[in-house]
Design an enzyme around this catalytic site. Structure first.
Site, PDB file in Angstrom:
ATOM      1  N   GLU A 170       6.945  13.033  -2.272  1.00 22.62           N
ATOM      2  CA  GLU A 170       5.459  13.173  -2.218  1.00 22.62           C
ATOM      3  C   GLU A 170       5.243  14.802  -2.507  1.00 22.62           C
ATOM      4  OE1 GLU A 170       3.785  11.686   1.446  1.00 22.62           O
ATOM      5  OE2 GLU A 170       3.588   9.676   0.371  1.00 22.62           O
ATOM      6  N   GLU A 324       5.465   3.355  -1.978  1.00 22.51           N
ATOM      7  CA  GLU A 324       5.514   3.201  -0.472  1.00 22.51           C
ATOM      8  C   GLU A 324       4.333   2.699   0.169  1.00 22.51           C
ATOM      9  OE1 GLU A 324       5.914   6.599   1.887  1.00 22.51           O
ATOM     10  OE2 GLU A 324       7.666   7.453   0.612  1.00 22.51           O
TER      11      GLU A 324
HETATM   12  C1  GAL Z   1       4.747   8.784   3.301  1.00 17.58           C
HETATM   13  C2  GAL Z   1       5.926   9.532   3.400  1.00 17.58           C
HETATM   14  C3  GAL Z   1       6.938   8.774   4.313  1.00 17.58           C
HETATM   15  C4  GAL Z   1       6.472   8.488   5.418  1.00 17.58           C
HETATM   16  C5  GAL Z   1       4.890   7.743   5.087  1.00 17.58           C
HETATM   17  C6  GAL Z   1       4.396   7.108   6.500  1.00 17.58           C
HETATM   18  O1  GAL Z   1       3.576   9.788   3.010  1.00 17.58           O
HETATM   19  O2  GAL Z   1       6.517   9.649   2.027  1.00 17.58           O
HETATM   20  O3  GAL Z   1       8.181   9.734   4.274  1.00 17.58           O
HETATM   21  O4  GAL Z   1       6.202   9.600   6.280  1.00 17.58           O
HETATM   22  O5  GAL Z   1       4.195   8.117   4.566  1.00 17.58           O
HETATM   23  O6  GAL Z   1       3.342   6.379   6.253  1.00 17.58           O
END
Ligand code: GAL
Length: 708
Positions: A170, A324
């Protein structure tokens, strides 16, 4: 969808080989999540691999936050543990998306090199003890990041488990420190050449801001009053470019080392304000996105669909991947609502429906320690005997059933124009109102399209518009002459264009264009304006088709110059002036909306524009909050309404007919007689065409023609 102008670039690497397509051709839809083995012992790794297999997991992202484990002190290396992790995963048949571990430097880096730590606009240094604590322009950070990247890549490029690469995590840092200021000046020199040009571009005669030397030029740090909008806009561009440099340096190490050319990517964050992802399109082999819609947001289904349409469009229509998401609750909101497994499945299948070929979560196993200890996971703290984990297994089976969808595309006749600089500029101080924002406006205009079952390509001004019948530009505040001319020519050739308020107000420096607005497009819309009119709380009356309603927030003082008024203001200083207009321009038609319309009026307008443009949704009269898309010859129907919905079977079968352009001229394909739901095997037949498909809340059907 084909040919989206500059978006039809080949995947990063410059030739026709599509590394991501090659992967999904072998593995089908990818399924899995982030896996953080450094938090667990070896016995747990073994258990994890077994449970992953049982859940149908095919890909895990490993090593995102492993820097301190690989390099416990400067220059040291400890990698044997990762050898074991990769071996175990490989033996279990799980592919690995291996990260460069550069998102979170170990404390020793910031301790020894405080200049690597980012600084906020007020000069506060952000410390370690969390994550993401680096300044993208820091030479010390970049060299330490490259050193560990080189060793990780050299060691693991030959490992058979590694099938994809994930640069950092990110990327989204911004820093206002002195080293960033120096890099900003270098960036400005290459953009403007000399200081006189910079002064001109930033309009520095205003408020005596004229720079006498490059050394005086600084990022837009905290200042007594509003900052120079042109400086702010350039600092946004610079920050986006600096992050791209960080990505590119690490990607270059991978590409130079990995002779098997596995796809290289990083995870985006939807419409993320600090990075102009459109400018990265040649850098990633597959667009990957992280998505955490707010379960409390009643509009989350359409806002997520818009983001997914953006992701698909950023990749030129090629499949993207959902890198994700959460199985249930997140931990970054003040109050974190959970999701049912059915809702989680619905959201995952929505991504597939809109072009994703990978469904991954953060994270595989719930963390016991650290700030994300209450974040949901594919394997919750309570273990496999949980509804969440049963949902994860069910989804694994669903995605396996949809393997044939991998590689297929959506096509659409509709595009929306969006670019980051208009978004940035409409968020600046000193505008007529701070109650409008390009992204919020885009969401408002998109929602009726989503409700009609129409996918949208999200493209930048200047993109090739020939594939489209209808283009919407809800908030194109910044517009340059060349894309404006292309837009005008496209309308003259028969395109239908809908422009929202505050269009073509400024140039790329955020300077207001002189003249009656929309300056570069006034001929096309046949209407011109002279004043922006933020409205008092009680709004202004508008007459439309014999009805009246109230427009709130913002209006424009327009004059008809050949267009026809579709709606007219009824009171106040604007009484009698047009609010919404329609104009024939060459063979095309251009609509202009000089007000913020209430959602029902905006929906009615979009429906009319669609009708006149001859654009139809996939399924007529869609029940509210039912989403439909078509990938290749597969139809997705998703029920976001929270209630059972019924859809006539005949309409669904009709939506499976080949697109009209698919057959020889004049040939009409015979009606589709039967379809099968790939998820359940259920059959829908034409003899039952008058019947209704019953879609329970949060459920999905994925239909394809069943040949007799
Ligand atoms: C994303 C991040 C992950 C984790 C996730 C939690 O922004 O890439 O490492 O923190 O959020 O929702």
């Amino acid at each position: 969808m084909t040919g989206v102008g500059r978006h039809t670039t080949t995947p990063a690497g410059g030739d026709e080989f599509d590394a991501f397509a090659a992967l999904t051709a072998e593995l089908g839809l990818l399924y899995g999540g982030d896996y953080n083995p450094e938090q667990w012992d070896e016995a747990t790794w073994v258990e994890d691999v077994a449970l992953m297999r049982a859940a149908g997991v095919t890909l895990v992202t490993v090593g995102v936050f492993s820097w301190a484990r690989y390099e416990p002190e400067p220059g040291a290396r400890d990698m044997a543990w990762m050898d074991r992790v990769l071996d175990l995963l490989h033996e279990g048949g799980i592919a690995v998306d291996l990260a460069t571990p550069t998102a979170s430097p170990p404390p020793w880096l910031g301790h020894r090199h405080p200049e690597t730590l980012p600084q906020t606009a007020d000069g506060t240094r952000l410390l370690y003890g969390s994550r993401n604590q680096f300044s993208p322009s820091s030479a010390a950070y970049r060299s330490a990041a490259l050193a560990i990247t080189k060793d990780v890549v050299a060691r693991y490029a030959p490992h058979p488990a590694v099938r994809m690469w994930h640069v950092g995590n990110e990327l989204g840092q911004v820093s206002y420190d002195d080293e960033s200021a120096a890099a900003f000046r270098t960036w400005l020199r290459s953009r403007y050449g000399d200081l006189a040009t910079l002064n001109e571009a930033w309009g520095t005669w205003v408020w005596s801001q004229r720079y006498a030397s490059w050394d005086e030029v600084a990022p837009p740090r905290v200042a007594p009053y509003h900052r120079n909008p042109s400086l702010e806009l350039d600092f946004r561009r610079f920050t986006s470019d600096a992050l791209r440099e960080v990505y590119r340096e690490q990607a270059a190490v991978i590409r130079a080392t990995d002779t098997r050319r596995r796809p290289v990517t990083t995870n985006y964050m939807g419409f993320f304000p600090l990075v102009d992802y459109a400018s990265w399109r040649d850098d990633v082999d597959v667009v990957a996105d992280d998505s955490y819609p707010d379960a409390a947001d009643p509009r989350r289904a359409s806002t997520t669909a818009l983001t997914q349409d953006l992701m698909r469009s950023l990749g030129g229509g090629r499949p993207w991947m959902l890198m994700e998401q959460a199985t249930s609750a997140v931990t970054f909101r003040a109050h974190n609502l959970t999701k049912t497994p059915a809702r989680s499945r619905l959201e995952s299948l929505q991504a597939v429906a809109r072009g994703s070929d990978g469904i991954c979560f953060f994270q595989w196993r719930a963390a016991r320690t650290g700030p994300e200890r209450f974040h949901s996971a594919m394997l919750p703290h309570a273990g496999p005997d949980t509804d969440v984990h049963r949902g994860v297994r069910r989804l694994g089976a669903d995605l396996a059933a949809l393997a044939g969808v991998a590689g297929t595309r959506l096509r659409t006749d509709v595009a929306v124009l969006f670019d980051w600089q208009s978004w940035w500029a409409t968020g600046q101080d000193g505008l007529p109102t701070n109650r409008m924002d390009a992204l919020a406006t885009l969401r408002d205009y998109y929602e009726p399209l989503w409700r009609a079952g129409i996918a949208v390509d999200v493209v930048e001004p200047g993109a090739d518009l020939t594939p489209y019948r209808l283009v919407l530009a809800p908030s194109l505040y910044v517009l340059e002459p060349e894309p404006a001319a292309a837009l005008a020519a496209w309308v003259a050739d028969g395109g239908h264009l809908l422009l929202g308020p505050l269009t073509a107000v400024a140039d790329a420096q955020a300077h207001v264009r002189p003249g009656r607005f929309p300056v570069l497009l006034a001929d096309v819309v046949g209407v011109s304006g002279e004043e922006w009119v933020p409205l008092p709380e009680d709004g202004v009356g508008v007459a439309w088709d014999g009805q009246t309603f109230v427009a709130r927030t913002f209006a424009e003082h327009l004059r008809l110059d050949g267009a026809q008024a579709v709606a007219t203001f009824t009171d106040g200083a604007l009484a009698g002036a047009p609010a919404v207009t329609r104009n024939e321009h060459g063979a095309g038609r251009a609509w202009y909306v000089g007000a913020v319309l209430p959602p029902d009026r905006l929906a009615a307008l979009v429906e009319r524009v669609l009708r006149e443009a001859g654009v139809h949704g996939l399924v007529p009269d869609l029940p509210r909050d039912v989403e439909v898309t078509r990938r290749g010859d597969v139809l997705f129907v998703l029920n976001h309404s929270g209630e059972a919905r019924q859809l006539p079977v005949g309409n669904l079968l009709d939506a499976l007919a080949p697109p009209r352009s698919a057959g020889p001229p004049g040939s009409a394909a015979p009606p589709v007689q039967a379809a099968i739901d790939l998820l359940t095997g259920a059959l829908l037949t034409r003899t039952g065409a008058a019947d209704a498909l019953h879609l329970p809340p949060d459920d999905v059907v994925v239909l394809t023609e069943r040949h007799p």
